[in-house]
Write a protein that holds these residues in place. Structure first.
Motif, PDB file in Angstrom:
ATOM      1  N   ARG A  17      94.265 -46.337 -10.511  1.00 27.08           N
ATOM      2  CA  ARG A  17      92.876 -45.998 -10.226  1.00 27.08           C
ATOM      3  C   ARG A  17      91.969 -47.090 -10.781  1.00 27.08           C
ATOM      4  NH1 ARG A  17      93.190 -41.408 -11.798  1.00 27.08           N
ATOM      5  NH2 ARG A  17      92.489 -41.589 -13.947  1.00 27.08           N
ATOM      6  N   TYR A  18      90.993 -47.491  -9.976  1.00 23.85           N
ATOM      7  CA  TYR A  18      90.090 -48.580 -10.343  1.00 23.85           C
ATOM      8  C   TYR A  18      88.651 -48.080 -10.277  1.00 23.85           C
ATOM      9  CZ  TYR A  18      87.462 -52.977  -9.921  1.00 23.85           C
ATOM     10  OH  TYR A  18      86.569 -54.001 -10.091  1.00 23.85           O
ATOM     11  N   VAL A  19      87.879 -48.367 -11.313  1.00 26.27           N
ATOM     12  CA  VAL A  19      86.449 -48.056 -11.369  1.00 26.27           C
ATOM     13  C   VAL A  19      85.703 -49.372 -11.548  1.00 26.27           C
ATOM     14  CG1 VAL A  19      84.628 -46.829 -12.597  1.00 26.27           C
ATOM     15  CG2 VAL A  19      86.881 -45.784 -12.353  1.00 26.27           C
ATOM     16  N   GLY A  20      84.894 -49.716 -10.571  1.00 30.68           N
ATOM     17  CA  GLY A  20      84.194 -50.988 -10.606  1.00 30.68           C
ATOM     18  C   GLY A  20      83.079 -51.023 -11.633  1.00 30.68           C
ATOM     19  N   LYS A  21      82.522 -52.188 -11.818  1.00 28.58           N
ATOM     20  CA  LYS A  21      81.451 -52.348 -12.808  1.00 28.58           C
ATOM     21  C   LYS A  21      80.220 -51.562 -12.376  1.00 28.58           C
ATOM     22  CE  LYS A  21      79.497 -56.651 -10.922  1.00 28.58           C
ATOM     23  NZ  LYS A  21      79.177 -58.064 -11.221  1.00 28.58           N
ATOM     24  N   SER A  22      79.400 -51.228 -13.365  1.00 30.22           N
ATOM     25  CA  SER A  22      78.185 -50.469 -13.099  1.00 30.22           C
ATOM     26  C   SER A  22      77.107 -50.913 -14.074  1.00 30.22           C
ATOM     27  CB  SER A  22      78.447 -48.973 -13.245  1.00 30.22           C
ATOM     28  OG  SER A  22      78.896 -48.663 -14.548  1.00 30.22           O
ATOM     29  N   PRO A  23      75.830 -50.797 -13.689  1.00 24.42           N
ATOM     30  CA  PRO A  23      74.745 -51.214 -14.582  1.00 24.42           C
ATOM     31  C   PRO A  23      74.670 -50.300 -15.807  1.00 24.42           C
ATOM     32  CG  PRO A  23      73.980 -50.966 -12.308  1.00 24.42           C
ATOM     33  CD  PRO A  23      75.342 -50.343 -12.385  1.00 24.42           C
ATOM     34  N   ALA A  24      74.355 -50.903 -16.957  1.00 21.68           N
ATOM     35  CA  ALA A  24      74.241 -50.115 -18.182  1.00 21.68           C
ATOM     36  C   ALA A  24      72.969 -49.283 -18.202  1.00 21.68           C
ATOM     37  CB  ALA A  24      74.276 -51.034 -19.404  1.00 21.68           C
ATOM     38  N   ASN A  25      71.893 -49.816 -17.605  1.00 24.78           N
ATOM     39  CA  ASN A  25      70.649 -49.049 -17.505  1.00 24.78           C
ATOM     40  C   ASN A  25      69.856 -49.550 -16.305  1.00 24.78           C
ATOM     41  OD1 ASN A  25      69.532 -51.477 -18.388  1.00 24.78           O
ATOM     42  ND2 ASN A  25      69.034 -50.738 -20.445  1.00 24.78           N
ATOM     43  N   SER A  26      68.676 -48.995 -16.088  1.00 27.05           N
ATOM     44  CA  SER A  26      67.889 -49.342 -14.913  1.00 27.05           C
ATOM     45  C   SER A  26      67.451 -50.788 -14.919  1.00 27.05           C
ATOM     46  CB  SER A  26      66.664 -48.426 -14.810  1.00 27.05           C
ATOM     47  OG  SER A  26      67.062 -47.086 -14.635  1.00 27.05           O
ATOM     48  N   PHE A  27      67.282 -51.369 -16.111  1.00 30.34           N
ATOM     49  CA  PHE A  27      66.873 -52.767 -16.219  1.00 30.34           C
ATOM     50  C   PHE A  27      68.027 -53.727 -15.989  1.00 30.34           C
ATOM     51  CE2 PHE A  27      63.573 -50.713 -18.845  1.00 30.34           C
ATOM     52  CZ  PHE A  27      62.442 -51.229 -18.238  1.00 30.34           C
ATOM     53  N   GLY A  28      69.267 -53.200 -15.923  1.00 30.88           N
ATOM     54  CA  GLY A  28      70.418 -54.074 -15.777  1.00 30.88           C
ATOM     55  C   GLY A  28      70.583 -54.986 -16.978  1.00 30.88           C
ATOM     56  N   ALA A  29      70.393 -54.441 -18.185  1.00 34.58           N
ATOM     57  CA  ALA A  29      70.509 -55.243 -19.400  1.00 34.58           C
ATOM     58  C   ALA A  29      71.867 -55.919 -19.471  1.00 34.58           C
ATOM     59  CB  ALA A  29      70.283 -54.361 -20.625  1.00 34.58           C
ATOM     60  N   PHE A  30      72.895 -55.229 -19.013  1.00 27.57           N
ATOM     61  CA  PHE A  30      74.224 -55.814 -18.857  1.00 27.57           C
ATOM     62  C   PHE A  30      75.004 -54.881 -17.952  1.00 27.57           C
ATOM     63  CE2 PHE A  30      74.571 -52.991 -22.443  1.00 27.57           C
ATOM     64  CZ  PHE A  30      75.828 -52.421 -22.366  1.00 27.57           C
TER      65      PHE A  30
END
Length: 966
Positions: free
Chosen positions: A868-881
């Motif tokens: 099973r693979y879960v891709g990357k996702s934004p840490a918050n709305s600002f896309g801090a990382f």
């Protein structure tokens, strides 16, 4: 004055339309005169009735489904010869030549097959259909698959379903299930208000509970055990009309019923979680007939489980079990089922780990993936919310204690002329008592330098409510008495540190979450079905009433060491004259009994729904329906004031009248009780057209508008009458479009479903510090809108008789059309401002979800490897990382030792990879509670900072021995 169920022109139109529809159905069908019939019964090789089998007359619009006793009847036929096709999931289809009027009492026997590529749908639409004919996105986890899995929780079973994201990293309860980019929450502390917000988790066709949020989640009262027969998972717009308040999806956990012959199953499961921590579970289930006619059957099953958890705090993290039972009476054309459940279970949740490196997250040096910071179970004490209130005991070893007593009655009856009626009723008493310690932040570089502003009264700066306290501050290990830290304040802001040897140069700040909820609940669903040829009409009503006693608050705030299985830190201050003030309890707690709120309320629900499915010629099938929902929260509330300290209590020395025991001195006064009556009304609609290209190919398109009322947390969150009024929120609106192409053969199936969803009226409010220390307020709500575009792929390939490959892939692009939130700045409302950003990221929502499971089975063995693979996702709305992508590999191997004995070996997370599923930013408290405000600039300014991460669970081993008595 009593509130009417409808009091507007819109509502009158809805009920008038329903009346007109009923009139059309009744009028249009009773005028038809019967000609000839075909009737009979569908059974299996053991002479057991097959319920819900599909019976169709080839090249005609005529057809039906078998009733609860296996019988069927097709009416209004002309004389002649017909080909009748009979089919059901897991059985070989049969084609029979029949003659009218000679075929009146047929007995059709179907034989099982190992082919699992074609399923009959019983959830998500109002009638039963195969996937090739269904205009819904549905997946089924059958009995065979359930036997090979070792899920962490009931929700964990859904991980391999396309478009569904499950976050079960916290343990067996308090999980999150989101569908097609619906919002999730960054679970800091106990915040999980939207764990199941957009979906309905059901047992045997009824929701586990009317309520979500506020410490009431369906998985607190739902366990997957030996009783479970299959799981049906529906995502998408059809759930808007077939489930109450569930625009995102339906997940129905279907229970076993007894057969005519006695059968019993014993399952013993032993495991090692986190590589070394023991897990034990025993399941027992048995059933059969209790009379000579074998038309009264029973099934009883349950489990007991005890586990230390993957991260062992020194006491069991899961301890308890449940028993479920049902008694079924089958009669001609129908059945009655009496069922019951008793649940008593204690469950803990896992906390954060210290992490470094935002780009390539890794556990901070000196720590490992099986460490826990949940705190010592020795931190037990009594506290009060008010000076004249009762003593409340806080005991972390009790964890989250969930109980449920439930009894229900289900009735189904097929009548003449294509009518069928069913009713499902249940009563339950639920309770959930929380004694949980939650990490809210990590302080580093010493107490003086970090300080604990706000709720801790700047203990680190040796001050109390802004007033300097001259003297020596001492911090000791509450369990051993060893002193870790000592400093002296000789003048305001002038410190002299004599000792600083805190483990790992830091400390943990957390809260003791105390919640006590009791719910008396009634749920009833009535459905009336009418079949006219191959057309099906459904009219139904859903009623729910939940009486809730909801007490929420915090036992206090605590300090502990920054290490695995931390020790509580006892804090004291010695004045120059030698007077010693105990700042904390002996086990590290301060400000005991805060943020209290008490709601006694009733949640009333009334849904009226209608659906129709009709063939258009031999290729097209149209289905549509709507659901009108009326929901009411009516109740009374009281709380501690968020803006007024109990100064008399403070200066009197607190509850124990001793000013030198400071931990019980702080309290907030009680507000004036207030009442509320919140009503939410909504109308949901869904329609689809299915085009059958051939017997093996089809395509459908569906358009839906669903709505979702606020959950319980929005009602119990306000702590003043003012905030209760301006936090009155309108229902969330969810618009969905989906198109699906389906290919299905004996050895291969493929479902490709592009989708678009838009969610509007998303409300957000901030809980902020006021100008007076230790006081707080809620900001008015602001609203956001988001959308998600994606495509789902689901396929199953039967390479050979023994080898099978199942795979799923979801690609989605979730975005905020606009995102509004509060920047509360400094304490007080003066500098509060609303920030709005466009095209913002949706936090913690992965853009790619994928899984592939090759499996091999013979009469003796079965084995599979699931990736099973879960891709990357934004840490918050600002896309801090970006939260890094992660994958997990699970292995299972089963061997049939004899006809009745099976051994199954599972390894979850074979490679021991950890994925980050939640986080809090560096800087300690209170920055740790506002991850949404963390920016790229802050990340770049301190790239080596230590931050908190909640992760998937480490590797676990399980050995399961099953014994079946047949």
């Amino acid at each position: 004055m009593k509130r009417k169920f409808y009091n507007s022109s819109t509502e009158r139109v809805v009920f008038q339309a329903l009346f007109l529809i009923c009139s059309i159905i009744l009028g249009g069908t009773t005028a038809t005169k019967a000609q000839h019939i075909i009737q009979g019964k569908v059974i299996d090789k053991n002479k057991e009735a097959i319920v819900g089998a599909s019976i169709l007359l080839k090249n005609t619009p005529k057809g039906t489904n078998s009733s609860p006793d296996g019988s069927f009847r097709i009416e209004n036929l002309a004389k002649g010869n017909y080909k009748m096709i009979v089919s059901f999931v897991g059985f070989l289809s049969k084609e029979i030549n029949v003659s009218v009027p000679l075929s009146s009492n047929l007995e059709v026997t179907l034989y099982e097959t190992d082919k699992a590529l074609d399923e009959v749908i019983v959830t998500g639409v109002f009638d039963q259909r195969k996937r090739i004919d269904a205009s819904v996105a549905i997946s089924t986890i059958n009995t065979k698959e359930l036997r090979t899995l070792a899920p962490i929780s009931a929700a964990d079973l859904l991980k391999n379903i396309p478009g569904v994201f499950v976050n079960s990293s916290v343990g067996e309860v308090d999980n999150q299930v989101t569908v097609r980019g619906t919002p999730t929450v960054n679970r800091v502390g106990s915040d999980n208000t939207s764990g199941y917000f957009y979906v309905s988790m059901q047992e045997d066709g009824l929701p586990v509970s009317n309520l979500t949020g506020g410490g009431i989640g369906p998985d607190f009262y739902m366990r997957a055990d030996v009783n479970l027969k299959r799981v049906e998972a529906v995502r998408g717009g059809s759930a808007s009309i077939t489930g109450s308040d569930a625009p995102g999806g339906l997940f129905n956990y279907v229970s076993k019923e007894g057969g005519s012959a006695f059968e019993a199953t014993t399952i013993l499961k032993y495991g090692l979680e986190g590589n070394v921590n023991p897990y034990f579970r025993a399941d027992v289930g048995f059933g059969g007939a209790i009379n000579a006619n074998k038309d009264i059957t029973y099934y009883i099953g349950g489990f007991y489980r005890k586990s230390d958890g993957a991260r062992y705090p020194g006491f069991p993290m899961n301890n308890g079990g449940q028993v479920r039972a049902n008694l079924v009476k089958t009669f001609k054309g129908g059945k009655v089922k009496l069922y019951a459940k008793l649940l008593d279970d204690r469950n803990g949740t896992f906390d954060f780990l210290p992490y470094t490196n935002f780009d390539k997250p890794q556990i901070a040096s000196g720590f490992k993936d099986t460490d826990t910071f949940v705190g010592s179970g020795e931190a037990q004490f009594n506290y009060r919310y008010f000076s004249n209130g009762p003593d409340v005991n806080f005991n972390p070893k009790n964890l989250i204690h969930n109980k449920e007593k439930m009894i229900g009655l289900q009735f189904e009856k097929s009548l003449e002329n294509g009518w069928r009626i069913s009713n499902n009723f249940k009563y339950s008493n639920k309770s959930s008592q929380w004694n949980m310690q939650y990490v809210l932040g990590v302080g580093t570089t010493g107490i003086d330098a970090t300080g604990l502003p706000g709720m801790w009264g700047n203990v680190g700066a040796n001050t109390l409510f802004g007033t300097p306290r001259i003297g020596m501050l001492s911090v000791k290990n509450a369990l051993t008495g060893e002193e870790y830290y000592r400093s002296t304040q000789t003048a305001p802001g002038v410190f002299s540190t004599q000792l600083d040897k805190l483990p790992n140069n830091g400390f943990i700040f957390g809260m003791g979450n105390a919640l006590n909820v009791n719910v008396d609940e009634i749920i009833d669903q009535l459905e009336i079905h009418k079949q006219v040829g191959r057309s099906n009409f459904t009219l139904g009503a859903y009623f729910g009433r939940s009486k809730v006693d909801h007490e929420s608050g915090f036992a206090g705030q605590y300090l502990s060491t920054l290490e695995n299985r931390p020790s509580p830190l006892a804090v004291s201050v010695t004045a120059p004259n030698g007077t010693v003030t105990q700042v904390t309890t002996p086990y590290g707690y301060k400000n005991n009994g805060i943020f209290y709120a008490h709601n006694i309320l009733t949640n009333n629900r009334l849904d009226v729904f209608f659906g129709q499915t009709s063939p258009i010629g031999n290729k097209f099938t149209l289905d549509y329906g709507f659901r009108y929902n009326y929901m009411q929260f009516v109740g009374n509330a009281e709380a501690q004031s968020t803006s007024q300290l109990d100064f008399p209590l403070l200066f009197a020395g607190g509850y124990d009248k001793n000013p030198l025991t400071e931990y019980d001195n702080l309290s907030l006064v009680a507000t004036t009780p207030w009442s509320y009556d919140r009503v939410y009304k909504s109308l949901s609609f869904s329609s689809a057209l299915n085009y059958k290209i051939s017997d093996k190919q089809a395509v459908y398109v569906r358009y839906s508008i669903g709505q979702k009322a606020p959950d319980l947390s929005r009602i119990t969150q306000p702590r003043t009458k003012e905030s209760s009024e301006f936090l009155y929120l309108e229902p969330i609106k969810m618009t969905q479009v989906e198109v699906s192409y389906k290919v299905q053969t004996d050895k291969f199936n493929l479902f490709v479903t592009p989708f678009y969803s838009q969610i509007s009226n998303l409300a957000e409010s901030a809980f902020a510090n006021d100008t007076i220390p230790n006081t707080f307020y809620n900001t008015p709500p602001v609203y956001s809108k988001q959308r998600s575009i994606g495509i789902e792929f689901e396929s199953n390939v039967k390479i050979s008789t023994n080898f099978n490959i199942r795979g799923n892939l979801t690609l989605q692009d979730p975005k905020s059309v606009y995102k509004s939130f509060w920047d509360v700045g400094n304490p007080g409302k003066a500098d509060d401002k609303i920030i709005e950003i466009k095209d913002a990221s949706i936090p913690l929502t992965p853009k790619v979800l994928a899984s592939i499971t090759p499996s091999y089975s013979t009469e003796r063995i079965n084995t599979s490897l699931s990736w099973r693979y879960v891709g990357k996702s934004p840490a918050n709305s600002f896309g801090a990382f970006d939260m890094a992508a992660y994958n997990q590999l699970d292995f299972t191997f089963g061997y049939n030792l004899t006809k009745n004995i099976n051994a199954n070996f599972n390894i979850n997370n074979v490679l021991n990879t950890l994925g980050v599923t939640g986080w809090y930013p560096p800087g300690g408290f209170p920055a740790s509670t506002t991850p949404e405000n963390f920016t790229k600039a802050q990340r770049d300014a301190n790239p080596n900072a230590v931050w908190g991460a909640r992760t998937t669970q480490p590797r676990a081993f399980y050995l399961t021995i099953s014994y079946n008595f047949n």
